[in-house]
Write an enzyme that holds these catalytic residues in place. Structure first.
Site, PDB file in Angstrom:
ATOM      1  N   PRO A   1       0.800  -1.228   0.000  1.00  0.00           N
ATOM      2  CA  PRO A   1       0.000   0.000   0.000  1.00  0.00           C
ATOM      3  C   PRO A   1       0.828   1.272   0.000  1.00  0.00           C
ATOM      4  O   PRO A   1       0.289   2.356  -0.246  1.00  0.00           O
ATOM      5  CB  PRO A   1      -0.852  -0.121   1.268  1.00  0.00           C
ATOM      6  CG  PRO A   1      -0.183  -1.145   2.110  1.00  0.00           C
ATOM      7  CD  PRO A   1       0.617  -2.033   1.214  1.00  0.00           C
TER       8      PRO A   1
ATOM      9  N   GLU B   1       2.090  -8.689   9.163  1.00  0.00           N
ATOM     10  CA  GLU B   1       1.986  -7.237   9.389  1.00  0.00           C
ATOM     11  C   GLU B   1       2.917  -6.441   8.496  1.00  0.00           C
ATOM     12  O   GLU B   1       2.950  -5.231   8.543  1.00  0.00           O
ATOM     13  CB  GLU B   1       2.248  -6.914  10.858  1.00  0.00           C
ATOM     14  CG  GLU B   1       0.983  -6.845  11.703  1.00  0.00           C
ATOM     15  CD  GLU B   1       0.303  -8.193  11.849  1.00  0.00           C
ATOM     16  OE1 GLU B   1       1.025  -9.203  11.951  1.00  0.00           O
ATOM     17  OE2 GLU B   1      -0.939  -8.234  11.841  1.00  0.00           O
TER      18      GLU B   1
ATOM     19  N   ARG C   1      -3.223  -8.655 -20.444  1.00  0.00           N
ATOM     20  CA  ARG C   1      -4.082  -8.277 -21.566  1.00  0.00           C
ATOM     21  C   ARG C   1      -3.448  -7.222 -22.465  1.00  0.00           C
ATOM     22  O   ARG C   1      -3.934  -6.973 -23.555  1.00  0.00           O
ATOM     23  CB  ARG C   1      -5.479  -7.872 -21.080  1.00  0.00           C
ATOM     24  CG  ARG C   1      -5.523  -6.642 -20.232  1.00  0.00           C
ATOM     25  CD  ARG C   1      -6.885  -6.478 -19.582  1.00  0.00           C
ATOM     26  NE  ARG C   1      -7.938  -6.160 -20.519  1.00  0.00           N
ATOM     27  CZ  ARG C   1      -8.082  -4.996 -21.151  1.00  0.00           C
ATOM     28  NH1 ARG C   1      -7.194  -4.039 -20.969  1.00  0.00           N
ATOM     29  NH2 ARG C   1      -9.095  -4.788 -21.958  1.00  0.00           N
TER      30      ARG C   1
ATOM     31  N   ASP D   1     -10.115   0.757 -24.886  1.00  0.00           N
ATOM     32  CA  ASP D   1     -10.457   0.693 -23.470  1.00  0.00           C
ATOM     33  C   ASP D   1     -10.574   2.044 -22.814  1.00  0.00           C
ATOM     34  O   ASP D   1      -9.959   3.002 -23.252  1.00  0.00           O
ATOM     35  CB  ASP D   1      -9.316   0.025 -22.698  1.00  0.00           C
ATOM     36  CG  ASP D   1      -9.436  -1.449 -22.726  1.00  0.00           C
ATOM     37  OD1 ASP D   1     -10.473  -1.925 -23.166  1.00  0.00           O
ATOM     38  OD2 ASP D   1      -8.473  -2.105 -22.307  1.00  0.00           O
TER      39      ASP D   1
HETATM   40  N1  ADE Z   1      -0.950  -5.118   0.025  1.00  0.00           N
HETATM   41  C1  ADE Z   1      -1.847  -4.746   0.950  1.00  0.00           C
HETATM   42  N2  ADE Z   1      -2.587  -3.714   0.534  1.00  0.00           N
HETATM   43  C2  ADE Z   1      -2.159  -3.415  -0.724  1.00  0.00           C
HETATM   44  C3  ADE Z   1      -2.530  -2.457  -1.700  1.00  0.00           C
HETATM   45  N3  ADE Z   1      -3.482  -1.556  -1.479  1.00  0.00           N
HETATM   46  N4  ADE Z   1      -1.863  -2.453  -2.874  1.00  0.00           N
HETATM   47  C4  ADE Z   1      -0.874  -3.336  -3.096  1.00  0.00           C
HETATM   48  N5  ADE Z   1      -0.482  -4.263  -2.229  1.00  0.00           N
HETATM   49  C5  ADE Z   1      -1.113  -4.310  -1.038  1.00  0.00           C
END
Ligand code: ADE
Length: 264
Positions: free
Chosen positions: A114, A141, A179, A194
């Site tokens: 994230p 975690e 793709r 697309d």
């Molecule tokens: N792992 C956990 N959350 C994630 C996200 N939002 N994007 C990529 N990998 C992740």
């Protein structure tokens, strides 16, 4: 192109790789895939791959060594397959004179997390130009930071939310990249039309029946008049984009787009 996934849950990917367009791309040898489990590279007889964080804190972190070794093994395997493909093929004798092909392999090692850069269509198109991409899925975690610092080329996020692991994000990236590989969608496909190619949202699409519960397919789409259909589609795409994603229109517009926007 080759996509390798490094994940503690290889079985997550079974259904993904064995259906629909991805399955056909693999069968047509446009795409090859593999999933490698860092647990197979554990340094401990119990298969341990996580440990407590230095400095304290809740939860467990994935350890660096099994991840490094899993990634190094998929890289070595790809290199050796590419090398042997060259050396066993008599027709390629000449090519073996121009050096080790592994030196010219274009590859990208990516951590799914994230904290990464947001994933976009443009990134999917870029990644589809590599010979090999390796997608590392984190779990627990988090992951020892040395993975991001010293092993990966980039971290990619699929959105501003936190998932329990990198498996779903890796599938999202693998799907969007696959793709974009030439030939995967077939000549008649709409990859070029697309959403986000232009970049505009896609126009509404309809199929049979022509009337359903009183809702009818717009006449123009059934008129057979190709020019009118194309104009209608572009107008609808612009209309939808202006309504739902006005940010996508904050770019230099084409003359045609400006003209159509005035008419809407
Ligand atoms: N792992 C956990 N959350 C994630 C996200 N939002 N994007 C990529 N990998 C992740």
């Amino acid at each position: 192109m080759r996509i390798d996934i490094v994940s503690l849950f290889p079985e997550f990917f079974d259904a993904f790789f064995s259906h629909s367009i991805i399955k056909r791309a693999i069968e047509a040898e446009r795409l090859s895939v593999g999933v490698t489990n860092p647990r197979d590279f554990s340094h401990n007889k119990h298969g341990q791959v996580d440990d407590t964080p230095y400095g304290g804190g809740a939860g467990m972190l994935m350890m660096a060594p099994p991840i490094f070794e899993a990634v190094e093994s998929v890289i070595a395997q790809y290199d050796s397959e590419t090398n042997s493909a060259y050396s066993t093929d008599e027709m390629c004798d000449e090519m073996s004179l121009i050096g080790n092909p592994s030196e010219s392999i274009r590859r990208r090692v990516i951590f799914m997390g994230p904290t990464g850069q947001p994933f976009t269509q443009e990134k999917a198109r870029e990644l589809a130009t590599y010979d090999q991409i390796v997608l590392i899925c984190g779990h627990y975690e988090g992951v020892d930071y040395r993975v991001e610092e010293h092993l990966v080329d980039e971290t990619i996020s699929i959105g501003d939310y936190v998932l329990t692991g990198g498996e779903l994000p890796a599938m999202v990236v693998a799907d969007a990249v696959a793709r974009m590989i030439p030939g995967v969608l077939g000549a008649a496909s709409g990859a070029q039309e697309d959403s986000f190619y232009e970049p505009l949202l896609e126009c509404p699409q309809y199929t049979k029946p022509p009337e359903f519960r009183g809702w009818v397919v717009p006449d123009v789409l059934r008129s057979g008049h190709h020019k009118n259909i194309a104009t209608w589609r572009q107008k609808e795409a612009l209309k939808r984009t202006r309504l739902l994603r006005p940010d996508l229109l904050e770019r230099p517009l084409t003359k045609e787009e400006i003209k159509l926007l005035k008419e809407i």
